[in-house]
Write a protein that holds these residues in place. Structure first.
Motif, PDB file in Angstrom:
ATOM      1  N   SER A  10     -14.799  26.996  46.542  1.00 47.07           N
ATOM      2  CA  SER A  10     -15.034  26.054  45.174  1.00 47.07           C
ATOM      3  C   SER A  10     -16.473  26.422  44.553  1.00 47.07           C
ATOM      4  CB  SER A  10     -14.666  24.575  45.575  1.00 47.07           C
ATOM      5  OG  SER A  10     -15.642  24.108  46.589  1.00 47.07           O
ATOM      6  N   GLN A  11     -17.568  26.664  45.356  1.00 46.11           N
ATOM      7  CA  GLN A  11     -18.923  26.775  44.884  1.00 46.11           C
ATOM      8  C   GLN A  11     -19.072  28.022  44.471  1.00 46.11           C
ATOM      9  OE1 GLN A  11     -21.860  25.123  47.489  1.00 46.11           O
ATOM     10  NE2 GLN A  11     -20.585  23.408  48.293  1.00 46.11           N
ATOM     11  N   LYS A  12     -18.147  28.931  44.547  1.00 45.06           N
ATOM     12  CA  LYS A  12     -18.263  30.406  44.490  1.00 45.06           C
ATOM     13  C   LYS A  12     -17.378  30.613  42.853  1.00 45.06           C
ATOM     14  CE  LYS A  12     -19.034  32.769  48.763  1.00 45.06           C
ATOM     15  NZ  LYS A  12     -18.879  33.965  49.405  1.00 45.06           N
ATOM     16  N   ILE A  13     -16.719  29.620  42.274  1.00 43.38           N
ATOM     17  CA  ILE A  13     -16.139  29.521  41.378  1.00 43.38           C
ATOM     18  C   ILE A  13     -16.564  28.969  39.943  1.00 43.38           C
ATOM     19  CG2 ILE A  13     -13.630  29.133  40.439  1.00 43.38           C
ATOM     20  CD1 ILE A  13     -12.471  29.601  43.236  1.00 43.38           C
ATOM     21  N   PRO A  25       1.664  21.735  32.093  1.00 39.26           N
ATOM     22  CA  PRO A  25       1.201  22.708  33.076  1.00 39.26           C
ATOM     23  C   PRO A  25       0.960  23.971  32.427  1.00 39.26           C
ATOM     24  CG  PRO A  25       3.401  21.743  33.918  1.00 39.26           C
ATOM     25  CD  PRO A  25       3.064  21.331  32.274  1.00 39.26           C
ATOM     26  N   ARG A  26      -0.077  24.708  32.892  1.00 35.74           N
ATOM     27  CA  ARG A  26      -0.626  25.809  32.209  1.00 35.74           C
ATOM     28  C   ARG A  26      -0.623  27.107  33.339  1.00 35.74           C
ATOM     29  NH1 ARG A  26       0.844  25.993  27.335  1.00 35.74           N
ATOM     30  NH2 ARG A  26      -0.442  27.844  27.182  1.00 35.74           N
ATOM     31  N   PRO A  27      -0.420  28.408  32.947  1.00 37.18           N
ATOM     32  CA  PRO A  27      -0.620  29.405  33.858  1.00 37.18           C
ATOM     33  C   PRO A  27      -2.186  29.601  34.115  1.00 37.18           C
ATOM     34  CG  PRO A  27      -0.441  30.379  31.524  1.00 37.18           C
ATOM     35  CD  PRO A  27      -0.046  28.734  31.528  1.00 37.18           C
ATOM     36  N   ALA A  28      -2.636  30.295  35.291  1.00 42.64           N
ATOM     37  CA  ALA A  28      -4.001  30.330  35.571  1.00 42.64           C
ATOM     38  C   ALA A  28      -4.327  31.695  36.051  1.00 42.64           C
ATOM     39  CB  ALA A  28      -4.384  29.401  36.746  1.00 42.64           C
ATOM     40  N   VAL A  29      -5.520  32.189  35.983  1.00 40.10           N
ATOM     41  CA  VAL A  29      -5.805  33.574  36.117  1.00 40.10           C
ATOM     42  C   VAL A  29      -7.352  33.493  37.000  1.00 40.10           C
ATOM     43  CG1 VAL A  29      -6.822  35.668  35.459  1.00 40.10           C
ATOM     44  CG2 VAL A  29      -4.750  34.678  34.047  1.00 40.10           C
ATOM     45  N   LEU A  30      -7.216  34.185  37.966  1.00 43.72           N
ATOM     46  CA  LEU A  30      -8.349  34.424  38.953  1.00 43.72           C
ATOM     47  C   LEU A  30      -9.057  35.662  38.287  1.00 43.72           C
ATOM     48  CD1 LEU A  30     -10.330  34.109  41.400  1.00 43.72           C
ATOM     49  CD2 LEU A  30      -8.699  35.516  42.623  1.00 43.72           C
ATOM     50  N   VAL A  31     -10.286  35.443  37.960  1.00 49.13           N
ATOM     51  CA  VAL A  31     -11.068  36.700  37.030  1.00 49.13           C
ATOM     52  C   VAL A  31     -12.223  37.266  38.309  1.00 49.13           C
ATOM     53  CG1 VAL A  31     -12.581  37.194  35.541  1.00 49.13           C
ATOM     54  CG2 VAL A  31     -10.945  35.514  34.984  1.00 49.13           C
ATOM     55  N   LEU A  32     -11.878  38.629  38.501  1.00 43.96           N
ATOM     56  CA  LEU A  32     -12.715  39.294  39.280  1.00 43.96           C
ATOM     57  C   LEU A  32     -13.625  40.400  38.463  1.00 43.96           C
ATOM     58  CD1 LEU A  32     -10.122  39.771  42.167  1.00 43.96           C
ATOM     59  CD2 LEU A  32     -11.772  38.081  42.038  1.00 43.96           C
ATOM     60  N   PRO A  33     -14.827  39.967  38.194  1.00 44.83           N
ATOM     61  CA  PRO A  33     -15.520  40.812  37.414  1.00 44.83           C
ATOM     62  C   PRO A  33     -15.699  42.274  38.345  1.00 44.83           C
ATOM     63  CG  PRO A  33     -16.588  38.711  37.565  1.00 44.83           C
ATOM     64  CD  PRO A  33     -15.589  38.838  38.454  1.00 44.83           C
ATOM     65  N   ILE A  57      -5.025  29.411  28.858  1.00 42.90           N
ATOM     66  CA  ILE A  57      -4.585  29.519  30.450  1.00 42.90           C
ATOM     67  C   ILE A  57      -5.980  29.211  31.042  1.00 42.90           C
ATOM     68  CG2 ILE A  57      -4.665  31.726  32.005  1.00 42.90           C
ATOM     69  CD1 ILE A  57      -3.005  33.354  29.542  1.00 42.90           C
ATOM     70  N   HIS A  58      -5.768  28.454  32.170  1.00 41.65           N
ATOM     71  CA  HIS A  58      -7.005  28.187  32.989  1.00 41.65           C
ATOM     72  C   HIS A  58      -7.314  29.607  33.764  1.00 41.65           C
ATOM     73  CE1 HIS A  58      -5.753  24.049  32.411  1.00 41.65           C
ATOM     74  NE2 HIS A  58      -4.639  24.196  33.176  1.00 41.65           N
ATOM     75  N   ALA A  59      -8.921  29.620  33.658  1.00 44.02           N
ATOM     76  CA  ALA A  59      -9.543  30.787  34.383  1.00 44.02           C
ATOM     77  C   ALA A  59     -10.372  30.391  35.248  1.00 44.02           C
ATOM     78  CB  ALA A  59     -10.233  31.474  33.105  1.00 44.02           C
ATOM     79  N   PHE A  60     -10.408  31.120  36.341  1.00 42.96           N
ATOM     80  CA  PHE A  60     -11.161  30.739  37.471  1.00 42.96           C
ATOM     81  C   PHE A  60     -12.053  31.950  37.594  1.00 42.96           C
ATOM     82  CE2 PHE A  60      -7.962  27.870  37.815  1.00 42.96           C
ATOM     83  CZ  PHE A  60      -8.284  26.746  38.456  1.00 42.96           C
ATOM     84  N   VAL A  61     -13.454  32.297  37.435  1.00 43.24           N
ATOM     85  CA  VAL A  61     -14.328  33.134  37.686  1.00 43.24           C
ATOM     86  C   VAL A  61     -14.947  33.167  39.026  1.00 43.24           C
ATOM     87  CG1 VAL A  61     -16.285  34.698  36.733  1.00 43.24           C
ATOM     88  CG2 VAL A  61     -14.716  33.446  35.170  1.00 43.24           C
ATOM     89  N   LEU A  62     -14.631  34.227  39.856  1.00 48.58           N
ATOM     90  CA  LEU A  62     -15.179  34.144  41.365  1.00 48.58           C
ATOM     91  C   LEU A  62     -16.287  35.034  41.352  1.00 48.58           C
ATOM     92  CD1 LEU A  62     -14.790  33.725  44.246  1.00 48.58           C
ATOM     93  CD2 LEU A  62     -13.450  35.800  44.486  1.00 48.58           C
ATOM     94  N   SER A  63     -17.454  34.663  41.926  1.00 51.56           N
ATOM     95  CA  SER A  63     -18.627  35.293  42.346  1.00 51.56           C
ATOM     96  C   SER A  63     -18.458  35.551  43.747  1.00 51.56           C
ATOM     97  CB  SER A  63     -19.927  34.564  42.284  1.00 51.56           C
ATOM     98  OG  SER A  63     -20.089  34.179  41.134  1.00 51.56           O
ATOM     99  N   TYR A  64     -17.531  36.856  44.113  1.00 48.43           N
ATOM    100  CA  TYR A  64     -17.476  37.410  45.337  1.00 48.43           C
ATOM    101  C   TYR A  64     -18.603  38.049  46.053  1.00 48.43           C
ATOM    102  CZ  TYR A  64     -16.346  41.587  42.785  1.00 48.43           C
ATOM    103  OH  TYR A  64     -16.362  42.680  41.901  1.00 48.43           O
ATOM    104  N   ARG A  65     -18.436  38.079  47.221  1.00 48.71           N
ATOM    105  CA  ARG A  65     -19.748  38.936  47.772  1.00 48.71           C
ATOM    106  C   ARG A  65     -19.939  40.095  47.581  1.00 48.71           C
ATOM    107  NH1 ARG A  65     -18.591  36.450  53.807  1.00 48.71           N
ATOM    108  NH2 ARG A  65     -16.458  36.506  53.052  1.00 48.71           N
ATOM    109  N   LEU A  66     -21.039  40.518  47.280  1.00 50.02           N
ATOM    110  CA  LEU A  66     -21.701  41.883  47.115  1.00 50.02           C
ATOM    111  C   LEU A  66     -22.192  42.563  48.008  1.00 50.02           C
ATOM    112  CD1 LEU A  66     -23.096  40.955  43.292  1.00 50.02           C
ATOM    113  CD2 LEU A  66     -20.598  41.663  43.996  1.00 50.02           C
ATOM    114  N   LEU A  67     -22.771  44.009  47.940  1.00 52.89           N
ATOM    115  CA  LEU A  67     -23.548  44.650  48.818  1.00 52.89           C
ATOM    116  C   LEU A  67     -24.732  43.990  49.051  1.00 52.89           C
ATOM    117  CD1 LEU A  67     -22.822  48.390  47.441  1.00 52.89           C
ATOM    118  CD2 LEU A  67     -21.839  47.503  49.624  1.00 52.89           C
ATOM    119  N   PRO A  68     -25.174  43.842  50.317  1.00 49.79           N
ATOM    120  CA  PRO A  68     -25.076  44.574  51.653  1.00 49.79           C
ATOM    121  C   PRO A  68     -23.668  44.181  52.240  1.00 49.79           C
ATOM    122  CG  PRO A  68     -26.698  43.088  52.011  1.00 49.79           C
ATOM    123  CD  PRO A  68     -26.446  42.897  50.734  1.00 49.79           C
TER     124      PRO A  68
END
Length: 259
Positions: A10-13, A25-33, A57-68
């Motif tokens: 939750s802290q990465k979103i 109720p609304r659709p939702a989208v997980l956003v992966l840049p 639409i509810h949007a959830f932007v994820l800061s996923y782990r990057l290199l390394p």
């Protein structure tokens, strides 16, 4: 061996709820840049999210782990985020849940769509999958990238290159998908064509667009900067920017979006 997620997902979103005028109720989208697993460009995160919010639409932007960090770390983050969108403590009334992934983020989206479990993972069964997908110039097959790029990206994971090529794992269980790229995008065009071929061959509902102008990584193609900083891929290409209208129409035809 899968590596642990050190920070609660939750802290990465960053959450961008649907605009207040949309009720129920609304659709939702997980956003992966995208960003080649080296950065997360705001115009492919916040930019997409603000567009989705305006559609209801509810949007959830994820800061996923990057290199390394390498796989399976970003895939772990994406799965955990998809679970959070569906069942997390965010207080929103969620309907169908989709994923939007550009470029490298599209590779992650594709692995979610196909439910792929990597041979280097242990204890992963029945991973979460989205109900629909939006793939702007998304990576489909690593063989469509220059070998030096793939070697640099994967490092010692090169032996599982095919596992990490999501279009190779498409079957009829994959969700309906909207894909697009431009004819001036060397990595995006062949990958978008491969997504189109693989999805259609498997009998998946797919809509595909190729626009004549604009390079790789242009996001909404509206020339707007997000996140307080410019980016080399910011571009204003009005005809290409119409992809958002085409995608919104597709979401309505698929029954995802009801105004």
């Amino acid at each position: 061996m899968a590596s642990a997620i050190s920070t609660p997902i939750s802290q990465k979103i960053e959450l961008y709820p649907a605009e207040d005028r949309f009720l129920g109720p609304r659709p939702a989208v997980l956003v992966l840049p995208g960003g080649g697993f080296r950065e997360l460009p705001p115009h492919e995160g916040e930019g997409y999210a603000r567009w989705l919010s305006g559609l209801g639409i509810h949007a959830f932007v994820l800061s996923y782990r990057l290199l390394p960090h390498r796989f399976p770390a970003p895939l772990e983050d994406a799965r955990a985020a998809l679970d959070h969108v569906r069942d997390g403590d965010h207080g929103l009334d969620i309907g169908r849940v989709g994923v939007l992934g550009s470029s490298a983020g599209g590779q992650l989206a594709g692995l979610l769509m196909t439910g792929r479990v990597l041979s280097i993972e242990e204890g992963v069964t029945a991973p979460p999958r989205p109900d629909f997908a939006i793939l702007p110039y998304a990576l489909a097959d690593l063989d469509l990238l220059p070998p030096p790029v793939v070697e640099n990206l994967l490092g010692d994971l090169l032996p599982i290159k095919d596992e990490l090529s999501p279009a190779r794992h498409v079957d009829s269980s994959v969700c309906p998908t909207f894909v697009w790229a431009t004819a001036q995008d060397p990595p995006g065009l062949p990958n978008t064509l491969e997504w189109t071929r693989a999805l259609a061959a498997a009998g998946v509902r797919v809509e595909s667009h190729v626009y004549p102008d604009g390079g790789h990584g242009i996001g909404l193609a509206d020339g707007v900067e997000y996140g307080g900083a410019s980016h080399e891929f910011i571009a204003n290409v009005p005809h290409t920017a119409s992809w958002t209208s085409a995608c919104a129409a597709w979401l309505r035809r698929e029954g995802v979006l009801v105004d």
